[in-house]
Design a protein around this motif. Structure first.
Motif, short mmCIF file in Angstrom:
data_model
loop_
_atom_site.label_atom_id
_atom_site.label_comp_id
_atom_site.label_asym_id
_atom_site.label_seq_id
_atom_site.Cartn_x
_atom_site.Cartn_y
_atom_site.Cartn_z
N UNK A 11 -7.44 1.09 -3.15
CA UNK A 11 -6.37 1.47 -3.95
C UNK A 11 -6.23 0.95 -5.14
N UNK A 12 -6.61 1.79 -6.25
CA UNK A 12 -6.71 1.31 -7.56
C UNK A 12 -5.40 1.08 -8.38
N UNK A 13 -4.65 2.04 -8.19
CA UNK A 13 -3.20 2.01 -8.56
C UNK A 13 -2.02 1.87 -7.89
N UNK A 14 -0.97 1.04 -8.17
CA UNK A 14 -0.08 0.71 -7.25
C UNK A 14 -0.03 -0.45 -6.24
N UNK A 15 0.75 -0.63 -5.31
CA UNK A 15 0.90 -1.98 -4.78
C UNK A 15 0.71 -1.88 -3.27
N UNK A 16 0.09 -0.82 -2.89
CA UNK A 16 -0.13 -0.63 -1.43
C UNK A 16 1.26 -1.12 -0.39
N UNK A 17 1.17 -2.14 0.28
CA UNK A 17 2.29 -2.66 0.93
C UNK A 17 2.80 -3.97 0.41
N UNK A 18 2.43 -4.60 -0.59
CA UNK A 18 2.93 -5.69 -1.17
C UNK A 18 3.90 -5.31 -2.22
N UNK A 19 4.92 -6.18 -2.48
CA UNK A 19 5.83 -5.81 -3.38
C UNK A 19 5.41 -6.46 -4.75
N UNK A 74 -6.20 -9.32 2.17
CA UNK A 74 -4.96 -9.01 3.12
C UNK A 74 -5.23 -7.41 2.88
N UNK A 75 -4.97 -6.85 4.29
CA UNK A 75 -5.02 -5.47 4.51
C UNK A 75 -4.00 -4.65 3.81
N UNK A 76 -2.84 -5.06 3.21
CA UNK A 76 -1.71 -4.78 2.52
C UNK A 76 -2.08 -4.41 1.09
N UNK A 77 -3.16 -5.22 0.55
CA UNK A 77 -3.28 -5.25 -0.89
C UNK A 77 -3.75 -3.99 -1.47
N UNK A 78 -3.83 -4.12 -2.78
CA UNK A 78 -4.39 -3.13 -3.57
C UNK A 78 -5.16 -3.64 -4.73
N UNK A 79 -5.54 -2.97 -5.74
CA UNK A 79 -6.53 -3.66 -6.83
C UNK A 79 -5.35 -3.98 -7.87
N UNK A 80 -4.10 -3.96 -7.90
CA UNK A 80 -2.95 -4.28 -8.67
C UNK A 80 -2.13 -5.17 -7.93
N UNK A 81 -2.25 -5.51 -6.64
CA UNK A 81 -1.30 -6.57 -6.04
C UNK A 81 -2.14 -7.04 -4.82
#
Length: 222
Positions: free
Chosen positions: A60-68, A148-155
């Protein structure tokens, strides 16, 4: 291929509710990254004003997935062990309430909070086990990135593991029970990491939280 963009609805709900764990800013380029990068436990780059996971890509390149939290979010995890009179080691784990499996008791470090104290706070909140962070058998390990499976490239998540060895000779392990966001808290046999994996699968049909697998495998190698 188009770079994937995703932020889970739970993050948007957290923002709407004013939750402390969810950055209200939707555009990370409007954040002043100077202080955040200076305070980061693990250095990370910015690209076009956006934070980049030091272990990217996640898918997931952009956005926060499940992390705030944009960029690094710091957590602390308690690795609590105890041994019975025969020398068999046991590990305290919780079943996460979000369905991501069995994990070490732990959670976010509050602003200005010492990570070691955060680990003990989370331990008490999630299992009911109260321990003293000043005891000589407590060892705080270096901060480390966790997948963490909730992470993204930005969070993403970084944790400070805190080892708490309660020693040997326990004929009955300390009472624990799942609290806060933990469904259950249990002691599992931990002669080595494969032992932990087998027990969770056999006894609960469960598995170790993805973010903690590498950490536990390293600690309990052999």
């Amino acid at each position: 291929m188009t770079a994937r963009t995703y932020t889970d609805p739970s993050v948007l709900a957290g923002i709407a509710a004013g939750a402390s764990w969810a950055d209200p800013e939707m555009d990370p380029t409007r954040i002043d990254w100077t202080a955040r990068r200076a305070a980061a436990a693990i250095p990370f780059p910015l690209v076009d004003g956006r934070p980049v996971n030091p272990a990217a890509p996640t898918g997931i390149r952009y956005g926060r997935n499940e992390l705030g939290h944009w960029g690094e979010a710091l957590a602390a995890d308690a690795i609590v062990t105890a041994s019975d009179p025969d020398g068999w080691r046991w590990l305290l784990l919780i079943e996460r309430g979000d369905g991501h499996g069995w994990a070490l008791p732990g959670g976010h470090v509050d602003p200005g909070e010492d990570p070691t104290h955060a680990a003990f706070r989370e331990l008490a909140e999630e299992t009911g086990l109260v321990a003293d962070p000043t005891d000589p058998w407590v060892k705080t390990l270096p901060a480390r990135y966790v997948p963490d499976p909730r992470a993204s490239d930005e969070a993403w998540m970084v944790t400070v593991p805190v080892r708490v060895d309660l020693g040997r000779g326990w004929t009955a392990l300390p009472d624990v029970n799942g609290r806060d966001d933990a469904r259950r808290a249990v002691w599992v046999p931990a002669v080595d990491y494969p032992c932990v994996v087998r027990h969770l699968a056999a006894a609960y049909g469960g598995e170790v939280f993805a973010a903690h697998r590498e950490l536990l495998a390293e600690l309990f190698a052999g």
